[in-house]
Enzyme design. Structure first.
Site, mmCIF file in Angstrom:
data_model
loop_
_atom_site.group_PDB
_atom_site.id
_atom_site.type_symbol
_atom_site.label_atom_id
_atom_site.label_comp_id
_atom_site.label_asym_id
_atom_site.label_seq_id
_atom_site.Cartn_x
_atom_site.Cartn_y
_atom_site.Cartn_z
ATOM 1 N N GLU A 33 24.667 37.716 30.035
ATOM 2 C CA GLU A 33 25.724 37.581 30.056
ATOM 3 C C GLU A 33 25.903 37.217 28.789
ATOM 4 O O GLU A 33 24.668 35.841 28.695
ATOM 5 C CB GLU A 33 26.733 37.334 30.443
ATOM 6 C CG GLU A 33 26.769 38.291 31.581
ATOM 7 C CD GLU A 33 26.181 37.956 33.309
ATOM 8 O OE1 GLU A 33 25.457 37.105 32.882
ATOM 9 O OE2 GLU A 33 25.423 38.612 33.983
ATOM 10 N N SER A 63 16.225 36.979 45.164
ATOM 11 C CA SER A 63 14.892 36.002 44.052
ATOM 12 C C SER A 63 15.237 34.570 45.010
ATOM 13 O O SER A 63 17.081 34.381 44.886
ATOM 14 C CB SER A 63 15.765 35.220 42.774
ATOM 15 O OG SER A 63 15.762 36.851 42.380
ATOM 16 N N ARG A 97 14.034 45.662 46.866
ATOM 17 C CA ARG A 97 15.204 45.691 46.120
ATOM 18 C C ARG A 97 14.915 47.005 44.717
ATOM 19 O O ARG A 97 14.257 46.436 43.932
ATOM 20 C CB ARG A 97 16.558 44.499 45.634
ATOM 21 C CG ARG A 97 17.554 45.022 45.327
ATOM 22 C CD ARG A 97 18.201 43.727 44.817
ATOM 23 N NE ARG A 97 19.441 43.660 45.758
ATOM 24 C CZ ARG A 97 19.767 42.773 46.403
ATOM 25 N NH1 ARG A 97 18.674 41.239 46.168
ATOM 26 N NH2 ARG A 97 20.722 42.008 47.131
ATOM 27 N N THR A 98 15.731 47.920 44.567
ATOM 28 C CA THR A 98 15.655 48.334 43.341
ATOM 29 C C THR A 98 16.605 47.941 42.470
ATOM 30 O O THR A 98 17.902 47.898 43.084
ATOM 31 C CB THR A 98 15.796 49.902 43.303
ATOM 32 O OG1 THR A 98 14.274 50.111 44.505
ATOM 33 C CG2 THR A 98 15.139 50.745 42.913
ATOM 34 N N HIS A 99 16.441 47.681 41.063
ATOM 35 C CA HIS A 99 17.844 47.313 40.898
ATOM 36 C C HIS A 99 18.286 48.256 39.221
ATOM 37 O O HIS A 99 17.148 49.326 39.258
ATOM 38 C CB HIS A 99 17.344 45.982 39.220
ATOM 39 C CG HIS A 99 17.199 44.804 41.138
ATOM 40 N ND1 HIS A 99 16.180 44.448 41.009
ATOM 41 C CD2 HIS A 99 17.915 44.172 40.778
ATOM 42 C CE1 HIS A 99 16.470 42.982 41.919
ATOM 43 N NE2 HIS A 99 17.714 42.490 41.717
ATOM 44 N N SER A 121 22.723 42.353 40.677
ATOM 45 C CA SER A 121 22.638 43.868 42.276
ATOM 46 C C SER A 121 24.047 43.448 42.952
ATOM 47 O O SER A 121 24.447 43.439 42.294
ATOM 48 C CB SER A 121 21.548 42.945 42.917
ATOM 49 O OG SER A 121 21.545 41.501 43.535
ATOM 50 N N ASN A 173 20.940 29.243 38.738
ATOM 51 C CA ASN A 173 21.778 28.739 37.326
ATOM 52 C C ASN A 173 22.736 28.645 36.591
ATOM 53 O O ASN A 173 23.612 29.195 37.127
ATOM 54 C CB ASN A 173 20.814 29.702 36.264
ATOM 55 C CG ASN A 173 21.191 31.208 36.064
ATOM 56 O OD1 ASN A 173 20.959 31.705 36.773
ATOM 57 N ND2 ASN A 173 22.203 31.760 35.039
HETATM 58 I I1 8IG Z 1 18.911 34.911 39.123
HETATM 59 O O1 8IG Z 1 23.143 33.838 35.462
HETATM 60 C C1 8IG Z 1 20.287 35.314 37.772
HETATM 61 N N1 8IG Z 1 20.855 36.230 37.809
HETATM 62 N N2 8IG Z 1 24.445 38.278 35.996
HETATM 63 N N3 8IG Z 1 23.477 36.250 35.305
HETATM 64 C C2 8IG Z 1 23.019 37.453 35.866
HETATM 65 N N4 8IG Z 1 22.063 37.456 36.569
HETATM 66 C C3 8IG Z 1 21.832 36.475 36.955
HETATM 67 C C4 8IG Z 1 21.906 35.476 36.330
HETATM 68 C C5 8IG Z 1 23.196 35.320 35.440
HETATM 69 N N5 8IG Z 1 21.019 34.469 37.058
#
Ligand code: 8IG
Length: 277
Positions: free
Chosen positions: A198, A44, A97-99, A217, A240
């Site tokens: 989380e 992303s 991508r495959t998560h 990932s 973030n």
């Molecule tokens: I974009 O705050 C993104 N991916 N686990 N935590 C997790 N994955 C994320 C986060 C996050 N922000």
């Protein structure tokens, strides 16, 4: 392989490396490029980097490549691109991508990495969007991954295959990245299973055990890339601050918006780093 219910990787008796070799042959046939030198997975916010790298030789829908998974979200299919860099090297850009949280199992998660190795790539550049724990970090900031903590309780390796993970995220490649941008900070990436973010308590746990970045990932992919003998470079875009570190609740929209804003800057950075590798 357009039907998500039919994927050769789901046959437990199938050899995932033979399927990756088939996928690499698909890429060679569909792109006309016999071998690739570097592979790049776009997370992303990193999407625009590919155009800056050089000339796009081919754009292949991921569903035309053996073993690749159609994205569960949105209607649009991920693509794999073959790009010729200005210096003539061939870069395989994986935008599909495959998560792990998609629930198809870890073989499907690492298939693109094994395919990249089978195309000849010796360097795997893994990028993602993630949450930041270090209080000095700001949304929109790219950071290098220095190591990881795999909290998925899973592995892409099958059987008694004891792969060493020392210096998994290549100190040599990180040094090159810092020669392009000396302001790049780095941190330890914690892969959570997701898809929920989380809890604030889990973010504190990640911090206490030595984590700086939280994501969904990359760690499993890096393990598979090491198994395949590739050199690995990892970047996170901090979209973030992790839950509880920032004052406001996390939202997917906020994450997308931070990625959109950072995209021109980090794409340029990534293109310059890849040129320097
Ligand atoms: I974009 O705050 C993104 N991916 N686990 N935590 C997790 N994955 C994320 C986060 C996050 N922000």
């Amino acid at each position: 392989m357009s039907d998500i219910t039919m994927n050769p990787l789901d046959d437990a008796s199938a050899d995932p490396f033979a399927i990756a070799a088939e996928a690499a042959a698909d890429i060679a046939r569909l792109s006309g490029v016999e071998r690739h030198d570097i592979a790049l997975t776009l997370g992303s916010g990193w999407g625009r980097a590919a155009e800056l790298l050089g000339e796009t030789i081919a754009t292949i829908p991921a569903t035309d490549i053996t073993g690749f998974t159609r994205p569960a979200l949105d209607g649009h299919v991920g693509t794999v691109r073959s790009i010729r860099a200005r210096d003539g090297r061939h870069v395989l850009v994986i935008g599909a991508r495959t998560h792990y949280y998609e629930g198809y199992g870890v073989r499907r998660v690492v298939h693109s990495v094994r395919t990249a190795a089978a195309t000849g790539a010796s360097i795997m550049v893994l990028t993602n969007g993630a949450g930041g724990i270090k209080p000095t970090w700001q949304p929109g900031q790219p950071v290098l991954i220095s190591d990881h903590i795999n909290l998925t309780a899973d592995s892409p390796l099958e059987g008694a295959n004891f792969v060493d993970l020392t210096d998994l995220y290549s100190p040599r490649l990180r040094e090159i990245a810092r020669s392009v941008d000396s302001s790049l900070d780095e941190g330890v990436y914690c892969q959570f299973r997701g898809p929920h973010y989380e809890s604030p308590a889990e973010v504190q746990m990640a911090r206490i055990i030595g984590g700086h970045i939280v994501g969904m990932s990359t760690a499993l992919e890096a393990i598979a890339a090491r198994e395949a003998g590739m050199e690995i470079l990892g970047f996170s875009l901090i979209t973030n601050l992790a839950a509880g570190i920032q004052k406001t609740p996390l939202s997917h929209e906020e994450v997308i918006e931070a990625g959109r804003q950072a995209e021109p800057v980090i794409s340029d950075l990534l293109a310059r780093v890849i040129e320097a590798l």
